[in-house]
Design an enzyme around this catalytic site. Structure first.
Site, PDB file in Angstrom:
ATOM      1  N   SER A   1       0.809  -1.221   0.000  1.00  0.00           N
ATOM      2  CA  SER A   1       0.000   0.000   0.000  1.00  0.00           C
ATOM      3  C   SER A   1       0.838   1.264   0.000  1.00  0.00           C
ATOM      4  CB  SER A   1      -0.901   0.016   1.239  1.00  0.00           C
ATOM      5  OG  SER A   1      -0.101   0.121   2.416  1.00  0.00           O
TER       6      SER A   1
ATOM      7  N   CYS B   1     -13.729  -4.420   0.837  1.00  0.00           N
ATOM      8  CA  CYS B   1     -12.514  -4.370   0.014  1.00  0.00           C
ATOM      9  C   CYS B   1     -11.693  -5.644   0.191  1.00  0.00           C
ATOM     10  CB  CYS B   1     -11.686  -3.143   0.386  1.00  0.00           C
ATOM     11  SG  CYS B   1     -10.218  -2.900  -0.646  1.00  0.00           S
TER      12      CYS B   1
ATOM     13  N   CYS C   1     -10.596   5.107   2.741  1.00  0.00           N
ATOM     14  CA  CYS C   1      -9.631   5.588   1.753  1.00  0.00           C
ATOM     15  C   CYS C   1     -10.249   6.510   0.728  1.00  0.00           C
ATOM     16  CB  CYS C   1      -8.927   4.411   1.088  1.00  0.00           C
ATOM     17  SG  CYS C   1      -9.993   3.379   0.040  1.00  0.00           S
TER      18      CYS C   1
END
Length: 399
Positions: free
Chosen positions: A50, A143, A239
């Protein structure tokens, strides 16, 4: 033995678009053939990177264990898609650059894989739909369920990898010939709650290297290796809504407009007016705009009437819930109705004693020994036996 191969696969040549020198691979591209010259004896690991310190250290630890590693960052959206500037998001170009630099530093190939369409369809759209039902969703779980545990696994197969690796704090261990998920050693960082949807058959092909160490140790490892993100703060927000204003997001990006409605008490008496029921969550006290002698809390949301029901703090406590879309991480035969387990209905909650009763294959009734505050439809309930994750599902009804 690696993950099962996909028949009739077709490879795409090096015609990549680039983001800060990181090649972007559309979801169905299969670039593993480009690295067939690597050591065939080493097990291959696909590292979900990430740009943060956790996934960077996870990549390093797997490399040091002798795995043939490939780093990949999921491109989930463009900043124009969410109406914010690039420096406000946790998935910015800067994060991609941090991941790329760490991958280069430890000597592994690195890609950016394009999951934007699926992220919108499977996470963002579902997020909005859930609020419109009067529920409160957890997009991180969705997710994990659809992107990391479905599409990223597809990418791992295409790259002929043996395992997929993330920087989550949880443990997958083998006991008596079977794989199970356990809580992380660092209880302050344990993320098993958001990982309950990992399909059981994928447990042998999943690795969480950080589950056995602490966050403090992770940062020390990153600092010792000079990682650029060693002191990078952890991401805390959704996010795609970095400012936390999901109501604005729904209205500006999805055109949601329901109009004002009534705040009512349990008897239906109108107490005031709200600006859209989807802007409230169970247990909320602040921002109601109602002057009263005693504090009011949101105790229910009724979309079909465009109403938000208010009550006292005591009205928030319930003992029983019905969960749907259950994912069992142990043999279903072990889930005996009436069995005492522990359960938690929010991420930061300590697991509480409860009884579980299977209603159907994918539904369960959970009854806590003591009433729990603000059990919320749309959130997850995750079941434990001590440190072992038994499974979990989505709260669909509160009784």
């Amino acid at each position: 033995m690696g993950l099962k191969q996909i028949p009739n696969k077709k490879y795409v040549k090096k015609s990549y678009k680039r983001i800060n020198e990181a090649p972007v691979i559309p979801e169905l591209w299969m670039a593993g053939v480009l690295y067939n010259r690597r050591n065939e004896m080493a097990k291959k690991a696909l590292i979900a990177m990430s740009g943060g310190v956790d996934s960077s250290v996870a990549a390093l630890l797997m490399k040091e264990k002798g795995y043939d590693c490939t780093g990949v960052t999921m491109k989930l959206y463009d900043n124009d898609d969410i109406g914010v500037s690039r420096d406000q998001t946790c998935c910015s170009v800067d994060d991609i650059e941090d991941a790329r630099r760490v991958a280069y530093q430890i000597g592994i190939p690195y890609y950016v894989v394009n999951f934007k369409e699926d992220f919108k369809n499977r996470v963002m759209d579902r997020f909005v739909d859930s609020y419109m039902k009067g529920w409160t969703p957890n997009p991180c779980i969705e997710c994990n369920r659809y992107l990391k545990f479905e599409h990223l696994y597809q990418t791992a197969k295409e790259l002929e990898c043996d395992v997929i690796v993330t920087g989550h704090y949880a443990q997958i261990v083998e006991e008596q010939g079977r794989y199970i998920m356990k809580k992380a050693v660092d209880s302050t960082k344990d993320q098993s709650y958001v990982l309950y949807s990992l399909p059981r058959e994928q447990l042998p092909h999943t690795c969480f290297p950080l589950g056995a160490i602490t966050k403090e140790q992770v940062r020390k490892i990153a600092e010792a290796h000079g990682f650029i993100n060693s002191k990078k703060r952890d991401s805390q927000d959704i996010c795609f809504i970095p400012d936390g204003n999901y109501k604005r997001f729904m209205e500006e990006e999805y055109g949601v407009s329901v109009g004002s409605g009534d705040f009512v008490d349990k008897e239906g008496k109108v107490l005031g007016h709200h600006r859209g029921y989807y802007g409230y969550t169970i247990g909320q006290r602040k921002g109601l705009g109602i002057a009263a002698e005693k504090p009011y809390y949101v105790v229910d949301i009724v979309p079909e009437k465009n109403q938000v029901m208010l009550g006292s703090n005591d009205d928030l406590f319930r003992k029983t819930l019905i969960a749907e879309h259950m994912n069992w991480m142990v043999d279903e035969a072990e889930i005996i109705s009436g069995r005492m387990i522990q359960a938690k209905v929010r991420y930061r909650q300590q697991a509480q004693d409860a009884y579980v009763e299977r209603i159907e294959h994918d539904k369960a009734r959970i009854t806590f020994l003591e009433p729990q505050r603000a059990i919320t439809k749309g959130q997850a309930v995750v079941l434990y036996q001590d440190d072992t994750v038994l499974g979990g599902g989505t709260i669909a009804e509160v009784i």
